[in-house]
Design a protein around this motif. Structure first.
Motif, PDB file in Angstrom:
ATOM      1  N   THR B  56       0.696  -0.997  -0.146  1.00  0.00           N
ATOM      2  CA  THR B  56       0.161  -0.002  -0.236  1.00  0.00           C
ATOM      3  C   THR B  56       0.589   1.047  -0.324  1.00  0.00           C
ATOM      4  OG1 THR B  56      -0.293  -0.206   2.311  1.00  0.00           O
ATOM      5  CG2 THR B  56      -1.929  -1.027   1.078  1.00  0.00           C
ATOM      6  N   PRO B  57       1.157   1.552  -1.565  1.00  0.00           N
ATOM      7  CA  PRO B  57       1.977   3.399  -1.010  1.00  0.00           C
ATOM      8  C   PRO B  57       1.112   4.263  -0.302  1.00  0.00           C
ATOM      9  CG  PRO B  57       1.387   1.856  -3.301  1.00  0.00           C
ATOM     10  CD  PRO B  57       0.725   1.352  -2.354  1.00  0.00           C
ATOM     11  N   PRO B  58       1.870   4.445  -0.202  1.00  0.00           N
ATOM     12  CA  PRO B  58       1.112   6.243   0.995  1.00  0.00           C
ATOM     13  C   PRO B  58       0.568   6.729   0.258  1.00  0.00           C
ATOM     14  CG  PRO B  58       3.852   6.074   0.672  1.00  0.00           C
ATOM     15  CD  PRO B  58       3.561   4.514   0.514  1.00  0.00           C
ATOM     16  N   GLN B  59       0.698   7.040  -0.885  1.00  0.00           N
ATOM     17  CA  GLN B  59       0.339   8.122  -1.667  1.00  0.00           C
ATOM     18  C   GLN B  59      -1.670   7.572  -1.851  1.00  0.00           C
ATOM     19  OE1 GLN B  59       2.598   6.534  -2.673  1.00  0.00           O
ATOM     20  NE2 GLN B  59       2.970   6.498  -5.102  1.00  0.00           N
ATOM     21  N   ASP B  60      -1.519   6.304  -1.869  1.00  0.00           N
ATOM     22  CA  ASP B  60      -2.439   5.423  -2.588  1.00  0.00           C
ATOM     23  C   ASP B  60      -3.170   5.391  -1.567  1.00  0.00           C
ATOM     24  OD1 ASP B  60      -1.225   5.235  -5.086  1.00  0.00           O
ATOM     25  OD2 ASP B  60      -1.869   3.163  -4.825  1.00  0.00           O
ATOM     26  N   ARG B  61      -2.879   5.307  -0.298  1.00  0.00           N
ATOM     27  CA  ARG B  61      -3.675   5.117   0.562  1.00  0.00           C
ATOM     28  C   ARG B  61      -3.959   7.115   1.031  1.00  0.00           C
ATOM     29  NH1 ARG B  61      -3.287   1.039   4.696  1.00  0.00           N
ATOM     30  NH2 ARG B  61      -3.399   2.394   6.734  1.00  0.00           N
ATOM     31  N   ALA B  62      -3.942   8.171   1.170  1.00  0.00           N
ATOM     32  CA  ALA B  62      -3.634   9.132   0.955  1.00  0.00           C
ATOM     33  C   ALA B  62      -4.788   9.490   0.260  1.00  0.00           C
ATOM     34  CB  ALA B  62      -2.522  10.055   0.580  1.00  0.00           C
ATOM     35  N   LEU B  63      -4.710   8.840  -0.649  1.00  0.00           N
ATOM     36  CA  LEU B  63      -5.829   9.370  -2.223  1.00  0.00           C
ATOM     37  C   LEU B  63      -7.358   8.010  -1.605  1.00  0.00           C
ATOM     38  CD1 LEU B  63      -3.918   9.226  -5.509  1.00  0.00           C
ATOM     39  CD2 LEU B  63      -5.441  10.893  -4.587  1.00  0.00           C
ATOM     40  N   ALA B  64      -7.434   6.708  -1.065  1.00  0.00           N
ATOM     41  CA  ALA B  64      -8.694   6.401  -0.945  1.00  0.00           C
ATOM     42  C   ALA B  64      -8.946   7.231  -0.053  1.00  0.00           C
ATOM     43  CB  ALA B  64      -7.916   4.959  -0.549  1.00  0.00           C
ATOM     44  N   ALA B  65      -8.001   7.862   1.447  1.00  0.00           N
ATOM     45  CA  ALA B  65      -9.030   8.626   2.626  1.00  0.00           C
ATOM     46  C   ALA B  65      -9.720  10.030   2.256  1.00  0.00           C
ATOM     47  CB  ALA B  65      -7.800   8.379   3.660  1.00  0.00           C
ATOM     48  N   LEU B  66      -8.831  10.778   1.328  1.00  0.00           N
ATOM     49  CA  LEU B  66      -9.933  11.524   0.668  1.00  0.00           C
ATOM     50  C   LEU B  66     -10.782  11.367   0.245  1.00  0.00           C
ATOM     51  CD1 LEU B  66      -8.743  14.605   1.574  1.00  0.00           C
ATOM     52  CD2 LEU B  66      -7.354  14.585  -0.756  1.00  0.00           C
ATOM     53  N   LYS B  67     -11.206  10.494  -0.113  1.00  0.00           N
ATOM     54  CA  LYS B  67     -12.219  10.186  -1.366  1.00  0.00           C
ATOM     55  C   LYS B  67     -13.097   9.702  -0.228  1.00  0.00           C
ATOM     56  CE  LYS B  67     -13.317   7.348  -6.137  1.00  0.00           C
ATOM     57  NZ  LYS B  67     -13.914   6.062  -5.012  1.00  0.00           N
ATOM     58  N   ASN B  68     -12.496   8.715   0.818  1.00  0.00           N
ATOM     59  CA  ASN B  68     -13.885   8.189   1.302  1.00  0.00           C
ATOM     60  C   ASN B  68     -14.301   9.050   2.117  1.00  0.00           C
ATOM     61  OD1 ASN B  68     -13.248   5.245   0.706  1.00  0.00           O
ATOM     62  ND2 ASN B  68     -11.916   5.222   2.606  1.00  0.00           N
ATOM     63  N   HIS B  69     -13.060  10.585   2.409  1.00  0.00           N
ATOM     64  CA  HIS B  69     -13.946  11.228   3.730  1.00  0.00           C
ATOM     65  C   HIS B  69     -14.769  12.438   2.602  1.00  0.00           C
ATOM     66  CE1 HIS B  69     -13.680  14.694   6.232  1.00  0.00           C
ATOM     67  NE2 HIS B  69     -12.653  15.473   5.792  1.00  0.00           N
ATOM     68  N   LYS B  70     -14.679  13.006   0.711  1.00  0.00           N
ATOM     69  CA  LYS B  70     -14.919  13.320   0.298  1.00  0.00           C
ATOM     70  C   LYS B  70     -16.619  12.973   0.258  1.00  0.00           C
ATOM     71  CE  LYS B  70     -13.265  13.895  -3.269  1.00  0.00           C
ATOM     72  NZ  LYS B  70     -12.770  13.964  -4.966  1.00  0.00           N
ATOM     73  N   GLU B  71     -16.458  12.208  -0.348  1.00  0.00           N
ATOM     74  CA  GLU B  71     -17.872  11.127  -0.443  1.00  0.00           C
ATOM     75  C   GLU B  71     -18.621  11.171   1.262  1.00  0.00           C
ATOM     76  OE1 GLU B  71     -16.637   7.331  -1.820  1.00  0.00           O
ATOM     77  OE2 GLU B  71     -16.234   8.394  -4.094  1.00  0.00           O
ATOM     78  N   ALA B  72     -18.489  10.545   1.811  1.00  0.00           N
ATOM     79  CA  ALA B  72     -18.746  10.413   3.612  1.00  0.00           C
ATOM     80  C   ALA B  72     -19.149  12.397   3.612  1.00  0.00           C
ATOM     81  CB  ALA B  72     -18.031   9.957   4.240  1.00  0.00           C
ATOM     82  N   GLU B  73     -18.461  13.164   3.540  1.00  0.00           N
ATOM     83  CA  GLU B  73     -19.183  14.613   3.745  1.00  0.00           C
ATOM     84  C   GLU B  73     -19.993  14.813   2.246  1.00  0.00           C
ATOM     85  OE1 GLU B  73     -18.294  16.067   6.230  1.00  0.00           O
ATOM     86  OE2 GLU B  73     -19.474  18.289   5.275  1.00  0.00           O
ATOM     87  N   LYS B  74     -20.271  13.974   1.271  1.00  0.00           N
ATOM     88  CA  LYS B  74     -21.073  14.352   0.242  1.00  0.00           C
ATOM     89  C   LYS B  74     -22.616  14.005   1.392  1.00  0.00           C
ATOM     90  CE  LYS B  74     -21.936  14.224  -4.468  1.00  0.00           C
ATOM     91  NZ  LYS B  74     -22.810  15.947  -4.792  1.00  0.00           N
ATOM     92  N   ARG B  75     -22.334  12.588   1.538  1.00  0.00           N
ATOM     93  CA  ARG B  75     -23.343  12.146   1.764  1.00  0.00           C
ATOM     94  C   ARG B  75     -24.003  12.936   3.308  1.00  0.00           C
ATOM     95  NH1 ARG B  75     -20.105   7.143   0.758  1.00  0.00           N
ATOM     96  NH2 ARG B  75     -19.864   7.361   3.210  1.00  0.00           N
ATOM     97  N   ARG B  76     -23.467  13.294   4.055  1.00  0.00           N
ATOM     98  CA  ARG B  76     -23.582  14.218   5.454  1.00  0.00           C
ATOM     99  C   ARG B  76     -24.881  15.086   4.709  1.00  0.00           C
ATOM    100  NH1 ARG B  76     -21.589  17.933   7.562  1.00  0.00           N
ATOM    101  NH2 ARG B  76     -22.868  19.251   9.194  1.00  0.00           N
TER     102      ARG B  76
END
Lengths: 235, 235
Positions: B56-76
């Motif tokens: 798990t390359p760190p930039q991928d993890r960061a990207l995934a986290a950011l994507k999750n965060h973004k989507e969660a916020e949108k759902r909220r």
DNA sequence: AGTTACACGTGACCC
DNA sequence: TGGGTCACGTGTAAC
């Protein structure tokens, strides 16, 4: 304190849209340094010869606009949140319930109370011995507000014309009217619709108008009739 | 479609905090170019030797986290807005009324309906000839929900103990109780308080419990009494 | 043009 | 540590 990537679009605005510019070369846009807001290199944003407004430099104007925008948005947020806090205090929930759940509760409550009032207004169709006025704002199918107004008082010949006059002056249209008379007393139950632009305040206008109508009625000669104080006492 | 300055902080995250790095030199952070999310130059973010996680390359993890965060916020946001839309449909206002005004209307309405129900519950203190149960959720001073429960039925000796048993089992505390008997019938008006953690659903539990209590009462021998169908018909 | 409202992505914070 | 909420500043569209 939270510090977002502030002013980076202003930065882009000042320095030109994506064009590498003097003084910012190589700096990431969110790189903060003291005096960033006061450095001037904006001559390249406007086409040559347009940017010569000595009294209000474009970057100052942009900064002021951004500041206004920021503050307006903050005010808006505060306005919304203050209403949410009010609702929090109005409903059975502590201050830590999250916005979505709070709003869910509010929806439920508004629905519930609406049902309640519509149930309750089914009662009392026969005239009682006591004078009564109730005005309930009920459903609002197709956008307009629907009232249920109930009036119980001495019967008199000019009551209905007066009532019609009131409704006309308040721009209310009568959808349905139920009337029952018993022993010289009358109960009117009116379903009236207000215009789209009517606020919830119309409830109080109608209430006051009916009150004055009732006072007019009780001051007339016809009301020298024996009055039973409370129907419930003779049950 | 709106395109904010997306990924620029991730960009900073990947390339190192404000440090000019290979491949990004001189580009403003909001400068968009195709494939920005997939270019890899992150070996300098973690200290040397730490970034060697092959799976798990760190930039991928960061990207995934950011994507999750973004989507969660949108759902909220969507969740909140859907509730607001529901309220819009429940109140007399069109779909264009702005959030703050809508919430102001909601506050007003909740307050108004609360007043109404408390006014209405003042009525009917004497027992009627018809069996009745009403449970209204009223005020909630200091955070806990207050109910007003009204029960009108045949009087019987074990009614009050049964009532107390019900309230105890539902963890409701009685603040006030008014009782009136007339002609073999009884009306109980109870002001009960629920715990902070009680939901609005407790209203229905109480209602059902009282209903079963009433059925128990009517199935007993004592209820072979002459029953007048509707009080209003003999007025 | 200046104001207003909204959706968005993001950093901070809390389990 | 993720998974959640919140406030924030910003881009954008409507008037």
């Amino acid at each position: 304190m939270h510090q977002p990537a502030e002013n980076q679009d202003l930065y882009r605005f000042i320095t030109g849209n994506g064009v590498i510019n003097v003084g910012t070369y190589g700096f990431p846009a969110n790189c903060e340094f003291p005096g960033m807001q006061s450095f001037s290199c904006s001559s390249s944003y406007y086409p040559l010869g347009v940017s010569g407004l000595a009294d209000t430099p474009p970057q100052d104007r942009a900064l002021a606009a951004l500041k206004n925008h920021k503050e307006a948005e903050k005010r808006r947020r505060e306005r919304i949140n203050s209403h949410l806090d009010k609702l929090r205090s109005l409903l059975p929930c502590n201050s830590k319930t999250d916005k979505a759940s709070l709003l869910a509760k509010v929806v439920q409550r508004v629905k519930e109370l609406k049902e309640q009032t519509s149930e309750i207004t089914e009662l009392e169709t026969f005239p009682s011995e006591t004078d009564e006025i109730t005005v309930l704002s009920g459903d609002h199918s197709d956008g307009r507000l629907i009232f249920k107004a109930s009036l119980c008082c001495e019967d008199r010949t000019d009551l209905i014309p007066d009532l019609i006059e009131i409704l006309k002056s308040l721009h209310l249209t009568t959808l349905r009217a139920e009337m029952a008379t018993l022993g010289g007393r009358i109960r009117n139950v009116l379903i009236v619709a207000a215009d789209k632009d009517h606020s919830i305040e119309s409830v109080h206008f109608l209430q006051n108008a009916l009150k004055s109508l009732l006072e007019r009625s009780s001051s007339s000669e016809r009301s020298k009739r024996r009055r039973i104080l409370d129907r419930k006492m003779i049950m």
